[in-house]
Write a protein that holds these residues in place. Sequence first.
Motif, PDB file in Angstrom:
ATOM      1  N   THR A  39       0.853  -1.188   0.000  1.00  0.00           N
ATOM      2  CA  THR A  39       0.000   0.000   0.000  1.00  0.00           C
ATOM      3  C   THR A  39       0.886   1.234   0.000  1.00  0.00           C
ATOM      4  N   GLU A  40       0.611   2.147  -0.930  1.00  0.00           N
ATOM      5  CA  GLU A  40       1.447   3.350  -1.010  1.00  0.00           C
ATOM      6  C   GLU A  40       0.806   4.500  -0.235  1.00  0.00           C
ATOM      7  N   ILE A  41       1.619   5.145   0.578  1.00  0.00           N
ATOM      8  CA  ILE A  41       1.124   6.287   1.348  1.00  0.00           C
ATOM      9  C   ILE A  41       1.055   7.523   0.454  1.00  0.00           C
ATOM     10  N   ASP A  82       8.836   4.746   2.403  1.00  0.00           N
ATOM     11  CA  ASP A  82       7.848   3.899   3.078  1.00  0.00           C
ATOM     12  C   ASP A  82       7.651   2.581   2.319  1.00  0.00           C
ATOM     13  N   LYS A  83       7.583   2.709   0.988  1.00  0.00           N
ATOM     14  CA  LYS A  83       7.402   1.522   0.139  1.00  0.00           C
ATOM     15  C   LYS A  83       8.583   0.559   0.325  1.00  0.00           C
ATOM     16  N   ALA A  84       9.781   1.105   0.389  1.00  0.00           N
ATOM     17  CA  ALA A  84      10.986   0.278   0.520  1.00  0.00           C
ATOM     18  C   ALA A  84      10.998  -0.444   1.863  1.00  0.00           C
ATOM     19  N   VAL A  95       0.483  10.309 -10.471  1.00  0.00           N
ATOM     20  CA  VAL A  95       0.199  10.196 -11.911  1.00  0.00           C
ATOM     21  C   VAL A  95      -0.506   8.876 -12.247  1.00  0.00           C
ATOM     22  N   LYS A  96      -0.217   7.846 -11.484  1.00  0.00           N
ATOM     23  CA  LYS A  96      -0.845   6.550 -11.747  1.00  0.00           C
ATOM     24  C   LYS A  96      -2.373   6.658 -11.688  1.00  0.00           C
ATOM     25  N   HIS A  97      -2.852   7.373 -10.681  1.00  0.00           N
ATOM     26  CA  HIS A  97      -4.299   7.492 -10.503  1.00  0.00           C
ATOM     27  C   HIS A  97      -4.907   8.386 -11.583  1.00  0.00           C
TER      28      HIS A  97
HETATM   29 MG   LIG Z   1       2.801   1.898  -7.222  1.00  0.00          MG
END
Ligand SMILES: [Mg+2]
Length: 263
Positions: free
Chosen positions: A38-40, A50-52, A83-85
């Motif tokens: 889950t990305e913050i 956080d992802k790492a 940008v993904k969203h």
């Molecule tokens: Mg992602």
Amino acid sequence: MSSRTLFFVTSNPGKLAEAKAILSASGVNLESKNVEITEIQGTIEEITRDKAKRAAEQIGGPVIVEDTCLCFDALKGLPGPYVKHFLKEIGTRGLTNMLAAYDDKTAQAVCTFAYCEPGSEPILFEGRTKGKVVRARGEGSFGWDPIFEYEGSTYAEMDSYQKNKISHRFKALQKLTAWLEEKHGGGSGGSGGSAPPPAAPKPVDRRNMGGHDTSSDGGSFFDGFGEEVKSRAINIAGDGMGIRKAAGREWQFDSPDGGRGKY
Ligand SMILES: [Mg+2]
Ligand SMILES: O=P(O)(O)OP(=O)(O)OP(=O)(O)OC[C@H]1O[C@@H](n2cnc3c(O)ncnc32)[C@H](O)[C@@H]1O
């Protein structure tokens, strides 16, 4: 040259294919792990850190992750890490339209890799390529490649060799491999040879971005994702490509702005 293995935690086959191609001459072998993280919300750095950390904890060992942003200068860096969203909801056409009211079409593609061991602070490596946002051109099936222009060509109009020589991802991986070389003598640790910075990525068929053979190693593109993902082969791609179906070695995609491709 002996090689070393790094675990790259990503859900995005396009990222994996490019990173593998860029690192192919460096002695670093990437193994992918498609773990749900889950990305913050936050800055590029906060999100990547956080992802790492989460990825390293889940894998129980050293990992690399990366977060990619597309930052419009006229919009003070937005949509940036989100940008993904935007791509998912409004597609490349919508992204281009966001700049319609502005003369300034310049943008920056930013890739931030993080290396992290469980319980340690991640180390970040940023690569940035400056370009501008245009109406979609090129056959690209990877994310916003068709609307990001660098020196007259969109990423989608370049072949993989050209893109991987100047891209945000290439620049970040150059820094990562230089650091690995200094720190560990190459790779993720343990024994093995050295890993010079990636200088001349091998040409790769751009159709690989969508899930086909990699010309670099001759294997299936999804080899890195393991059997579980290969067999599902549905909706694993980053939003840029929804994988619709696999038939033999053919893959069919819907892109977020309604385009379709078959490889
Ligand atoms: Mg992602
Ligand atoms: O699992 P992760 O690694 O997070 O993969 P992701 O697809 O969620 O990727 P990001 O969170 O970093 O979101 C970045 C978005 O930008 C797209 N993207 C990443 N690199 C790109 C590139 O080089 N060219 C075009 N689009 C790219 C990608 O498909 C996403 O829509």
